[in-house]
Scaffold this active site. Structure first.
Site, PDB file in Angstrom:
ATOM      1  N   ASP A 170      41.002  -5.772 -14.311  1.00  0.00           N
ATOM      2  CA  ASP A 170      39.647  -6.164 -14.710  1.00  0.00           C
ATOM      3  C   ASP A 170      38.641  -5.088 -14.287  1.00  0.00           C
ATOM      4  O   ASP A 170      38.994  -4.149 -13.565  1.00  0.00           O
ATOM      5  CB  ASP A 170      39.325  -7.529 -14.072  1.00  0.00           C
ATOM      6  N   GLU A 203      40.630  -3.725 -19.335  1.00  0.00           N
ATOM      7  CA  GLU A 203      39.372  -4.234 -19.903  1.00  0.00           C
ATOM      8  C   GLU A 203      38.350  -3.102 -19.956  1.00  0.00           C
ATOM      9  O   GLU A 203      37.141  -3.332 -20.011  1.00  0.00           O
ATOM     10  CB  GLU A 203      38.850  -5.419 -19.083  1.00  0.00           C
ATOM     11  N   PRO A 205      37.310  -0.796 -22.274  1.00  0.00           N
ATOM     12  CA  PRO A 205      36.227  -0.718 -23.272  1.00  0.00           C
ATOM     13  C   PRO A 205      35.160  -1.802 -23.116  1.00  0.00           C
ATOM     14  O   PRO A 205      33.972  -1.517 -23.288  1.00  0.00           O
ATOM     15  CB  PRO A 205      36.946  -0.860 -24.617  1.00  0.00           C
ATOM     16  N   LEU A 206      35.573  -3.007 -22.762  1.00  0.00           N
ATOM     17  CA  LEU A 206      34.590  -4.084 -22.594  1.00  0.00           C
ATOM     18  C   LEU A 206      33.506  -3.692 -21.591  1.00  0.00           C
ATOM     19  O   LEU A 206      32.317  -3.911 -21.805  1.00  0.00           O
ATOM     20  CB  LEU A 206      35.304  -5.369 -22.143  1.00  0.00           C
ATOM     21  N   ASP A 231      34.881 -12.773 -22.934  1.00  0.00           N
ATOM     22  CA  ASP A 231      35.977 -13.719 -22.671  1.00  0.00           C
ATOM     23  C   ASP A 231      36.026 -14.815 -23.739  1.00  0.00           C
ATOM     24  O   ASP A 231      34.993 -15.352 -24.136  1.00  0.00           O
ATOM     25  CB  ASP A 231      35.759 -14.419 -21.323  1.00  0.00           C
TER      26      ASP A 231
HETATM   27  C1  GLA Z   1      36.719 -11.555 -16.394  1.00  0.00           C
HETATM   28  C2  GLA Z   1      37.828 -11.352 -17.420  1.00  0.00           C
HETATM   29  C3  GLA Z   1      38.520 -12.678 -17.687  1.00  0.00           C
HETATM   30  C4  GLA Z   1      39.090 -13.223 -16.375  1.00  0.00           C
HETATM   31  C5  GLA Z   1      37.991 -13.345 -15.341  1.00  0.00           C
HETATM   32  C6  GLA Z   1      38.540 -13.667 -13.970  1.00  0.00           C
HETATM   33  O1  GLA Z   1      35.692 -12.357 -16.883  1.00  0.00           O
HETATM   34  O2  GLA Z   1      37.298 -10.831 -18.616  1.00  0.00           O
HETATM   35  O3  GLA Z   1      39.544 -12.522 -18.641  1.00  0.00           O
HETATM   36  O4  GLA Z   1      40.103 -12.357 -15.931  1.00  0.00           O
HETATM   37  O5  GLA Z   1      37.249 -12.127 -15.207  1.00  0.00           O
HETATM   38  O6  GLA Z   1      37.569 -13.726 -12.978  1.00  0.00           O
END
Ligand code: GLA
Length: 420
Positions: A170, A203, A205-206, A231
């Protein structure tokens, strides 16, 4: 109008088919060289359904604990999930103890994971499944547990020592874009150096988007899949927004996907509370078109037979897992009906028609077969099978014909066109 004059002649046809073969088999961008995720990852991930519930006293059946994962592993084996391809059982956030151990290693919360991750991995492997774990590139995970910043090498080694098979990494609490990029790359190389096969789910690019446009060619060289957008929630609004984001960014993201590296539109929420039947069909069909990782987040102990059958639909899974590995795209949107298509191996195509109109009843939509697959989907004719909402052989169609379908509000009709 003379039908014959519209159908291309056979020599021309051969050339077109050959061209299609060459085009579709042209290798994509360079990929992370770990030999993994040659088709999109399939499995289960706890986050959307179980979130960060650490209260094992009050809610022993739904807290994040080894018991939850052991129960899911058992069901993945006994209820046919593993047989259709769901292989990775993945832990998300909130598995950790609040502090690292005396040697600086991450450790699982000892009350909730008394066997440790090593013990859980052994159990999961004994069921013929693989174990996924979660960590964060920054100073803390999104839920506030210890982050991996400054500890990438030791964390990669710890995961490998435990027998972990996938890492979801993450991007919370990272103090700069430079650290974010360097961190994602560093962890990729550290995982590779362990010598263990570990799927790397990013994650990157996000978390890049708010600062600058991600360089997807580069991301593909480090990650097996990557989240681009927010998400997923257990709602139609959420699934709809993911589809809208994907189609409006398709020029940037579709071509980069392929064996070894995939765009990740987030978990399947089929079998939960928020989606109607038609909306669940839409999620399954479009995740297949998008060549998305199929990571369910639901409770396999309590799932309706209908949702289970949809998630275990072998024809739809085969589209998702098609070895050619080309991601599909939105072909057009007209009057609130979207047509998506995806090239498949053996010159076949998948076509999905989504009815986004949220008022009224089922709507009829007619497509001209010649408009599909850049004119190549059905030439000079093809066999069409409807796969969703239920399977029906529709028979032979000619390049010149039209196909009329009926689509429920927020539902999807998924078709497969096979060359004859
Ligand atoms: C972020 C991620 C989710 C999840 C939560 C956990 O929001 O994008 O997919 O893993 O963290 O805290």
């Amino acid at each position: 109008m003379k039908l014959k004059s519209l159908v291309p002649q056979s020599g021309f046809l051969l050339v077109l088919r050959f061209l299609a073969l060459v085009l579709w088999s042209f290798p994509g961008a360079r990929t992370l060289d770990n030999g993994l995720a040659m088709t999109p990852t399939m499995g289960w991930l706890h986050w959307e359904r179980f979130m960060c519930n650490t209260d094992c006293q009050g809610e022993p059946d739904s807290c994040i604990s080894e018991k939850l994962f052991m129960q899911m592993a058992e069901l993945m084996e006994s209820d046919g999930w593993k047989d259709v391809g769901y292989e990775y059982l993945c832990i998300d956030d909130c598995w950790m103890a609040p502090k690292r151990d005396s040697k600086g290693r991450l450790q699982a919360d000892p009350k909730r994971f008394p066997s440790g991750i090593r013990g859980l991995a052994d159990y999961v492997h004994s069921k013929g499944l693989k174990l996924g774990i979660y960590a964060d590139v920054g100073n803390k995970t999104c839920a506030g547990f210890p982050g991996s910043f400054g500890h990438y090498d030791i964390d990669a080694k710890t995961f490998a020592d435990w027998g972990v098979d996938l890492l979801k990494f993450d991007g919370c609490y990272c103090d700069s874009v430079e650290h974010l990029e360097k961190g994602y790359k560093h962890m990729s190389l550290a995982l590779n150096r362990t010598g263990r096969s570990i799927v790397y789910s990013c994650e990157w690019p996000l978390y890049m988007w708010p600062f600058r446009k991600p360089n997807y060619t580069e991301i593909r060289q480090y990650c097996n899949h990557w989240r681009n957008f927010e998400d997923v929630y257990d709602s139609w609004q959420s699934v709809k927004s993911i589809l809208a984001w994907t189609s409006s960014n398709q020029k940037r993201i579709v071509d980069v996907a392929g064996p070894g590296g995939w765009n990740d539109p987030d978990m399947l929420v089929i079998g939960n509370f928020g989606l109607s039947w038609d909306q669940q069909v839409t999620q399954m069909a479009l995740w297949a078109i998008m060549a998305a990782p199929l990571l369910m987040s639901n409770d396999l102990r309590h799932i309706s037979p209908q949702a289970k059958a949809l998630l275990q639909n072998k024809d739809v899974i085969a589209i998702n897992q098609d070895p050619l590995g080309k991601q599909g795209y939105r072909l057009r949107k007209e009057d609130n009906i979207e047509v998506w298509e995806r090239p498949l191996s053996d010159l076949a195509w998948a076509v999905a028609m989504v009815n986004l109109q949220e008022i009224g009843g089922p709507r009829f939509h007619t497509i001209s077969i010649a408009s599909l697959g850049q004119g190549l989907a059905c030439i000079p004719d093809c066999m069409i099978t409807q796969l969703l909402p239920e399977k029906r052989e529709l028979g032979f169609y000619q390049w010149t014909s039209d196909l009329k379908t009926k689509i429920n509000p927020t539902g999807t009709v998924l078709l497969q066109l096979a060359a004859t």
